[in-house]
Enzyme design. Structure first.
Site, PDB file in Angstrom:
ATOM      1  N   HIS C 140       0.862  -1.181   0.000  1.00 17.44           N
ATOM      2  CA  HIS C 140       0.000   0.000   0.000  1.00 17.44           C
ATOM      3  C   HIS C 140       0.902   1.235   0.000  1.00 17.44           C
ATOM      4  O   HIS C 140       2.015   1.193   0.533  1.00 17.44           O
ATOM      5  CB  HIS C 140      -0.837  -0.057   1.291  1.00 17.44           C
ATOM      6  CG  HIS C 140      -1.901   0.985   1.430  1.00 17.44           C
ATOM      7  ND1 HIS C 140      -1.640   2.256   1.875  1.00 17.44           N
ATOM      8  CD2 HIS C 140      -3.241   0.930   1.222  1.00 17.44           C
ATOM      9  CE1 HIS C 140      -2.780   2.942   1.931  1.00 17.44           C
ATOM     10  NE2 HIS C 140      -3.767   2.166   1.536  1.00 17.44           N
ATOM     11  N   ASP C 217       3.258  -4.719   7.855  1.00 20.07           N
ATOM     12  CA  ASP C 217       2.050  -3.901   7.743  1.00 20.07           C
ATOM     13  C   ASP C 217       0.849  -4.835   7.878  1.00 20.07           C
ATOM     14  O   ASP C 217       0.466  -5.517   6.932  1.00 20.07           O
ATOM     15  CB  ASP C 217       2.053  -3.194   6.390  1.00 20.07           C
ATOM     16  CG  ASP C 217       0.743  -2.439   6.150  1.00 20.07           C
ATOM     17  OD1 ASP C 217      -0.147  -2.479   7.024  1.00 20.07           O
ATOM     18  OD2 ASP C 217       0.632  -1.817   5.079  1.00 20.07           O
ATOM     19  N   GLN C 220      -4.258  -4.675   6.803  1.00 20.77           N
ATOM     20  CA  GLN C 220      -5.300  -5.404   6.087  1.00 20.77           C
ATOM     21  C   GLN C 220      -5.525  -6.787   6.686  1.00 20.77           C
ATOM     22  O   GLN C 220      -6.639  -7.303   6.639  1.00 20.77           O
ATOM     23  CB  GLN C 220      -4.904  -5.500   4.607  1.00 20.77           C
ATOM     24  CG  GLN C 220      -6.018  -5.821   3.651  1.00 20.77           C
ATOM     25  CD  GLN C 220      -7.152  -4.809   3.680  1.00 20.77           C
ATOM     26  OE1 GLN C 220      -8.302  -5.179   3.900  1.00 20.77           O
ATOM     27  NE2 GLN C 220      -6.846  -3.545   3.473  1.00 20.77           N
ATOM     28  N   LYS C 243      -9.918  -0.508  10.739  1.00 22.62           N
ATOM     29  CA  LYS C 243     -10.090  -1.715   9.917  1.00 22.62           C
ATOM     30  C   LYS C 243     -10.351  -2.940  10.776  1.00 22.62           C
ATOM     31  O   LYS C 243     -10.687  -4.000  10.270  1.00 22.62           O
ATOM     32  CB  LYS C 243      -8.845  -1.951   9.064  1.00 22.62           C
ATOM     33  CG  LYS C 243      -8.620  -0.837   8.055  1.00 22.62           C
ATOM     34  CD  LYS C 243      -7.689  -1.246   6.939  1.00 22.62           C
ATOM     35  CE  LYS C 243      -7.053  -0.047   6.310  1.00 22.62           C
ATOM     36  NZ  LYS C 243      -7.629   0.306   5.012  1.00 22.62           N
ATOM     37  N   CYS C 382      -4.837   2.794  -3.535  1.00 22.71           N
ATOM     38  CA  CYS C 382      -3.567   3.211  -2.927  1.00 22.71           C
ATOM     39  C   CYS C 382      -2.480   2.196  -3.168  1.00 22.71           C
ATOM     40  O   CYS C 382      -1.636   1.940  -2.292  1.00 22.71           O
ATOM     41  CB  CYS C 382      -3.727   3.463  -1.433  1.00 22.71           C
ATOM     42  SG  CYS C 382      -4.897   4.764  -1.064  1.00 22.71           S
TER      43      CYS C 382
HETATM   44  C1  LIG Z   1      -2.245  -2.896   3.540  1.00 23.32           C
HETATM   45  C2  LIG Z   1      -2.563  -1.526   4.051  1.00 23.32           C
HETATM   46  N1  LIG Z   1      -1.590  -0.769   4.590  1.00 23.32           N
HETATM   47  C3  LIG Z   1      -1.829   0.462   5.071  1.00 23.32           C
HETATM   48  C4  LIG Z   1      -3.070   1.027   5.024  1.00 23.32           C
HETATM   49  C5  LIG Z   1      -3.251   2.421   5.549  1.00 23.32           C
HETATM   50  O1  LIG Z   1      -4.021   2.418   6.717  1.00 23.32           O
HETATM   51  P1  LIG Z   1      -4.553   3.820   7.295  1.00 23.32           P
HETATM   52  O2  LIG Z   1      -5.189   4.538   6.150  1.00 23.32           O
HETATM   53  O3  LIG Z   1      -5.541   3.401   8.331  1.00 23.32           O
HETATM   54  O4  LIG Z   1      -3.394   4.551   7.856  1.00 23.32           O
HETATM   55  C6  LIG Z   1      -4.120   0.277   4.467  1.00 23.32           C
HETATM   56  C7  LIG Z   1      -5.497   0.777   4.386  1.00 23.32           C
HETATM   57  O5  LIG Z   1      -5.845   1.669   3.671  1.00 23.32           O
HETATM   58  C8  LIG Z   1      -3.856  -1.019   3.974  1.00 23.32           C
HETATM   59  O6  LIG Z   1      -4.820  -1.756   3.424  1.00 23.32           O
END
Ligand SMILES: Cc1ncc(COP(=O)(O)O)c(C=O)c1O
Ligand SMILES: Cc1ncc(COP(=O)(O)O)c(C=O)c1O
Lengths: 134, 428, 428, 134
Positions: C140, C217, C220, C243, C382
């Protein structure tokens, strides 16, 4: 808020999407500008042929959703023959009226992408006409 | 609903009625006397209800989808942003900026985050060795430590502008220290310890005269008096939702658009990028450039509701009640032997009273007041440099909002006297 | 209350019953079909109620006062931190660390903030020119852009590890790229587009063999499968509350204590300092060193409640329902002409299905599904580098949670077919 | 949660606060260590005279709230004559029992400040006894 979005893909929109007006490029445009809708990735370039303070010809190129591409096609149709000054004063609402389908706020961004490109271009034209004899 | 227009001005008692926690009895059978608004404000019912509404009726991520749920949550968030812009009296934007969804209002997680953002993004770009950052001892650690960190990183220098003897901002000293080397003046609009109200507009005027930028820390002032970024001509201004009757986890950074446009991003991530290449990325315009990742969405929306509440109450009513509380508190405490109140006189401060009681450590005083149902704060209040100036390690702070009552001030004074009797019971 | 221990396993239908928004009809008279959990999850009633409880019964700032209100809110926050530590299976700490209130669990405003914190605090200290940060196209933007930014600041280099043809993490390629120059491997535990589940434990093992650190990370993956930082031997792990059925505005960074102790702070401000001098400050130990300013307090507490919910449902029930949804979705969509599903087969992924429909731009498909009551996401999610690999600008994503039903999968398939009929109605 | 804090300033606590035991310094302590409670600013130094595996003398110095200072005073009384090994195993609960007043979690931090200083010191003593003949 309503979810009556059923009418947004009416024949008019699909016509312009599938058989766009003036999709392509001008041989030597007076001005050109590109933008993207960073949310959905729609891309759009607009090229204008300007003479006598009027848009003589308008072409667009790009890719993306049916709304952004159809709107660009309609916009090209709309601007040809019109005075730069008139277009500079064109409100966003008029573009949405041309589209004539009920767009939610996020889809309005698609519908207004071409309009935004046009406006950016016309504003940056400001200087040349202001200093004609250089 | 609290946020509707009224014909008759609301009373302070009616304001109090909007806060469920103040009518609960917390921690036993005693009613809560909450004199710690300076740390965080209580929340009106309308704000709490708005959070529930978000989660029960239109929870989704923003700026990302086309379902009515997505459209609704995005519209609510952007409506809140517009409310905040109006609340801060930002200037109107031009047509192209509006088409770009540009805004000078950036959602942050709080004041601390906002100041760090400016220190890092603006500072790394514009500070050079020898440049000066002008601070003063009224500042909260949030408006000191980020500047120390960026000074260490860039070779810039922290310069301290001393206060007057009674704890006011000293414009004469300020003039002496201002120079072409001054690049940033970071100043609070209200001290969280002394209640001091620095003359923000005048500070900006003089700082701009030497080419310095000014960041206004409005965290403490926001619930008590209007923020007018145009009148102040502030370059940056920050505040936290939780001190303005809003939720935790949300804050606001205002910045002049031309400055925000020049600055690089602070956090990298989703929603702030324009294009991502293998080894670098390009970024959107403000505010999105500075809003990486999922925002505190429900919190941002409910902050809009908090602002509705403040505007429904009206600054007049708020100010009158707070002023009455402040005056009463000074009057009652000044006559207690052994009590020292720090900072300027009532005429020069907001509704905060910090004091010590001779022979009773602040922390013990805090506990004793807590025993008597009164929530205050006893510590250095995240303002160690100020306490060094005051020559004490810690003070006890009573901080007021319009929901407080004169009876609560009486209770405070009485509890202090009782504590003295308890603590010194074995003395003659 | 949802969070109590049950004798009989809960059913997916009972889980669904805990989510008020899923029983509301949003945006008209159609029931909401929410297939966008990958963007943000819906919230169970217990989480919403906990937020209300915080604000109505014990709202105050934490770690700062001695009134029962202060004691209560601090106890609730720290109880949540302990729950999270247990949820992530962190190791026990020794007596002195416990006396110091040390923890490996840091509250952040979200995944994005957590990754930026590590990139900046760890990266600025330990990355040198020529060092390598190993990424892969599943990441992401939140796990790409912060690394690009710190690479640019330190002279380190981003190295990309290609995927297998079906979108899985390629351990062979990984082995080839790993070297003594590799200082950081940042990898997702679950792709937010393809659903891919990289072999996290194995990646850590191989990275540690060359002396690299690994950040996982788990944004998800967190709602779908356990995070076990000890089994993974992860150096850092991050996720977002929103999430994981929790509120917006809150996230968690786990870091090994010895790493956190070595790292400098990220944000400066209140609560993270030990001592503030004129030109520099000293800092507390983790977690406080990294928790500058007022935390998202209510959010952190309600995240603890979300974790209670997940544990009450049980990973078994969650997994079984999500697997059933995933299989059904593949089966139903694969037979629709013109539909392409991206990524690995059902056996190698979590409950996410990203697809395109020939001739229908993703954004228009999203709108058409929305017209039919279905909330999905249509964009680059993203993850632009991944979409470049896939050779498409955007995909439409259906992402599932245990609260979804097989009937909703049927509705999705039907809506896709209806959209094709609508879009191509004028063709032969 | 109860707010029955009334008993925390009992005579015992106030005695130790006003007339502390062994407040001051040892001429040449075997070990000394200082800590602060960063929340309220309490400061505390503990100095021990150790011989034959036992604490012979203990002094403290510091400033701050009545609880932290009284607790340090009581702790000095408690440790004198005790084996280092015994003190190393002393649980926090025992320190709170010595104080014998109902402390809320935040005030327990004050009550345990001296104990924390003691523990830190005793743990860092670990190495010297392990390598006696150097
Ligand atoms: C795999 C992954 N990493 C990072 C993020 C970023 O999370 P956040 O927008 O809650 O900071 C997301 C979600 O958008 C995600 O799916
Ligand atoms: C003047 C001032 N500045 C900054 C802050 C920090 O605000 P926050 O903790 O919400 O980031 C506070 C409040 O603690 C404050 O009073």
């Amino acid at each position: 808020m309503s979810d009556r979005l059923d009418d947004i893909y009416d024949d008019h929109i699909l016509d312009h999407f599938e058989s766009p007006y003036h999709k392509g490029h001008l041989p030597c445009p007076s001005c050109a500008h590109s933008e993207r809708n960073p949310i959905c990735g729609d891309q759009l370039t607009l090229e204008l042929q300007i003479a006598d303070g009027k848009v003589q010809q308008a072409f667009f190129d790009g890719k993306g959703c049916a709304i952004s591409q159809a709107a660009a096609s309609m916009l090209c149709e709309h601007v040809e023959g019109r005075a730069v000054e008139e277009l500079r004063n064109m409100p966003a609402k008029q573009m949405l009226d041309i589209l004539n389908v009920p767009l939610t706020p996020s889809r309005q961004k698609c519908g207004l992408l071409g309009f935004k490109v046009l406006k950016t271009m016309l504003y940056s034209l400001d200087e040349p006409p202001a200093e004609p004899a250089k | 609903m609290s946020a509707t227009v009224r014909d008759v001005p609301i009373t302070a008692a009616a304001i109090r009625g909007e806060f469920p926690l103040l009518t609960n009895t917390a921690g036993g059978d005693r009613p809560l006397i909450y004199l710690d608004t300076g740390a965080t404000a209580q929340k009106p019912q309308a704000v709490i209800d708005k959070i529930t509404e978000c989660y029960e009726h239109f929870n989704a991520n923003v700026h990302r989808g086309v379902h009515p749920l997505h459209e609704r949550i995005t519209a609510e968030l952007e409506a809140s942003r517009k409310k905040i812009a109006a609340f801060l009296n930002t200037r109107p934007l031009d047509e192209l900026d509006l088409l770009d969804d540009v805004s000078e209002i950036i959602f942050t997680s709080g004041t601390t985050m906002g100041i760090n953002l400016v220190a890092q993004s603006w500072g790394r770009q514009f500070l050079k060795p020898g440049d000066e950052i002008l601070l003063n001892p009224l500042e909260h650690h949030a408006n000191i430590v980020p500047w120390q960190m960026i000074a260490a990183a860039t070779g810039a220098k922290i310069v301290w502008c001393p206060l007057t003897a009674d704890g006011r901002f000293d414009l004469d000293q300020f003039d002496k220290l201002l120079s072409r080397r001054t690049k940033m003046v970071a100043v609070t609009a209200m001290s969280n310890v002394l209640g001091t109200l620095p003359p923000v507009g005048e500070i900006v005027r003089r700082a701009h005269a030497v080419g310095a930028k000014v960041l206004i820390d409005a965290a403490q002032s926001a619930p008590h008096a209007p923020i007018d970024v145009q009148a102040w001509d502030a370059d940056f201004a920050v505040f936290s939702g939780h001190k303005l009757y809003g939720p935790t986890g949300i804050g606001v950074l205002y910045g002049k658009l031309e400055l925000l446009d020049e600055m690089g991003p602070f956090l990298g991530g989703g929603n702030m990028i324009d294009e991502v290449f293998d080894d670098h990325s390009t970024y959107k315009r403000p505010p999105f450039k500075f809003e990486a990742g999922t925002l505190p969405i429900a919190e941002a929306i409910a902050l809009g509701t908090a602002i509705d509440c403040v505007q429904a109450w009206g600054w007049d009513v708020i100010h009158r009640q707070e002023q009455a509380l402040l005056e009463a508190c000074h009057e009652r405490l000044e006559v207690i032997p052994g009590v020292t109140i720090y900072g300027p006189s009532v005429a020069h401060k907001g509704a905060i009273v910090s004091f010590t009681v001779e022979g009773i450590p602040a922390h013990d005083l805090g506990t004793s007041l807590a025993q008597r149902g009164i929530a205050v704060r006893a510590s250095h209040h995240c303002a160690k440099p100020l306490h060094k100036c005051l020559g004490v390690d810690a003070t006890t702070r009573a901080s007021f909002a319009a929901y407080n009552t004169l009876a609560e001030v009486d209770a405070l004074a009485e509890a202090i006297v009782n504590t003295q009797q308890m603590f010194f019971r074995r003395r003659g």
